[in-house]
Design an enzyme around this catalytic site. Sequence first.
Site, PDB file in Angstrom:
ATOM      1  CD  GLU A  38      59.036  81.679  45.018  1.00 15.97           C
ATOM      2  OE1 GLU A  38      58.495  80.569  44.902  1.00 15.97           O
ATOM      3  OE2 GLU A  38      60.170  81.849  45.479  1.00 15.97           O
ATOM      4  CG  ASP A  79      54.325  71.694  44.820  1.00 11.71           C
ATOM      5  OD1 ASP A  79      55.408  72.213  44.512  1.00 11.71           O
ATOM      6  OD2 ASP A  79      53.229  72.064  44.355  1.00 11.71           O
TER       7      ASP A  79
END
Lengths: 409, 268
Positions: free
Chosen positions: B51, B62
């Site tokens: 990824e 995040d």
Amino acid sequence: MKLEKGIPLIDQHDENGYWGGKFGGNQIAESLNYPIEELTREFQKLRNDETFIAERDYYFKNFVGAPTPFIKLDNLTKHLGGAQIYCKLVSKATGGAHKAYNAVVHSLICKRLGKTYIGGDTGAGYAGKMLSMAAAKFNLKCKIFMGAKDVERQSINVFSMRSYGAEVVPVNSGSQTLVDAVSECMRWWTSENEEAHMCVGSTVGPTIFVKICAWSTAQISREMKKQVMDEFGEVPKDMKLINCVGGGSSAAGFWNEWIDYDNIELIGVEAGGPEGSSKHAAPLTNDSPIGVLHGATQYVIQDDQGEIEETDSISAGLDYPGVSPLHCFLKETGRARYTSASDEEAIEAFQLVSKNEGFVSPSLEPSHAFAEAIKIAPKLSKDTIIVVDSCGDSAKDSKIIAERLGYKI
Amino acid sequence: MTSSTLIKSFERAKEDNRAALLTYTVGGDPDKKTSLNIFKSIAESGADIIECGLGHGANIGDGGAIQDSTYRALSGGIKTDDIFEIIVDFKKDYATDVIIMTYQNKIMAYGEEDFLKKCISSKVSGIICVDWPWPLNLDFAKKCKENNIVFIQLLCPTTNEGRLKSILNDAHEVVYYISMLSTTGQKLKVSSDEIKKRFNLIKKISPDKKCIIGFGITADTINDFKDTDACVVGSALCREITRSIDEELNPATNVGNMVTDLKQKLSS
């Protein structure tokens, strides 16, 4: 794109939450889908609940201090010549700005949701200050996210928040201003949404937050409508309502009741930044590209890579790269006109208004709106009524303004 | 035919009696060359799918470790085209599938059509877009499908059953289950058993779909997920890149070592 008459602005979005099929929406992580659906359901229920409305009005009246004054600025009018200048002195609301309305409503909703923990973002510190104030009153644990740069430049408000028992979290990422504070607050809520409620401090973020905030600040125009009728006996034929626009919460509230009156001009003033600098916080005025920020589609100051660009304004409360989907919609439909004032123009406006009016001492945010009023008033006839929303008090900006003007305090 | 290679990666892992191992690192962290070396090292250490983060400064999902990586990449001047170049260079020598994980504004700014074209020419197998939820993503997902790119729908613990079924009904061959309510890289706050219970529900509704489990998985817990389809480790790797830079060590080697260890734990 068309504005509908007779339907509140906050309800003119489609099933996916987009105003004009284009602005707003819920571009969020899947983890926020449930709490947003829950909040949407709850708000829809509460806005039709008479007990809740009565409770809101009780706190607005007795704690926030509604109605705030609607006054004529005789000296300023005389000084400038031309249009008659009035002021909605929203800075008289408890805490010194309009942010109290949204904070009270979110705190009440938080309690109705059975939650005891509330978090929010803040730029100038007003949203954080008022949320901490309301959280203390309603016995809610409170956490405020604030850009580290803003913690520094708005230390007076930080002191207030801490006095009210809130935890102030300085956000050190990115430009260390409001944009990063909102991102961090949304990340926090992603983790804590089962226990905690989030208050977005302006008419930005996913659709439901835009709606709740504008529904809360609508108090400004609701009470002002009565005051206008008392003053003039009718709605003046030629009236201009000038408000500063950062995220856009005070303008949305100041204009809400007047949207259907085509003869009333709505003027939004964004932060033009320092004179001669290419940095500004005026995405509407400068036709910034459309992008997604904090869960909603809007005009946003960004580079060709989709990275949010740093903005620069003397006013922390206007220092935001995006803008409410409501204002994007009002701009595209042509209902409101948007322009900007520079840091220098705002300072000059602050000086001129304070010197002439005494009782009115606008913070740097509404000083931008006054700058526009000062620009246009002399060119207009005395039959034109200009109303400026003085949505914040200058006390929090004393340090910045004094330094700018060469005083040591 | 990238979507079919992606499925094969899952099937190969299943033949080994383990879940597929996915790694997440931010493309271009700390620079283009090192990032490419990190990908190569990850592939050589046995990761099944890579990824690659196309980082966004104003992200809302995040955690701290990935934010640090994103900040390093962006402040080093990494652009979306650089990420595609890294992937193209990587794919010249490696067959390992690459998935891009990003935020909607990055795709919008690049232009949806152009972004998709670039994914095709760079042999990207799948796209995950954190802040483009179902059903708003369906038009774009359809375009991905037409070009053999898997648009990976996200699911989470509070996705209710009705929504879960609808998403799975529209989903392509692969979905991603966010194991807990958090940003990336936080400590696992739900038990592995609870996660697997939810995983099993997803598999019961859609037995044919491969389900990746992500968020909070580390070397300590990865073995618990051996019997699932796939799991992702991201923040731990980003932290290792940060540590390597701080201590002037080789991030590619260190990340590679970590992946070897994770793979071993997943296989034992």
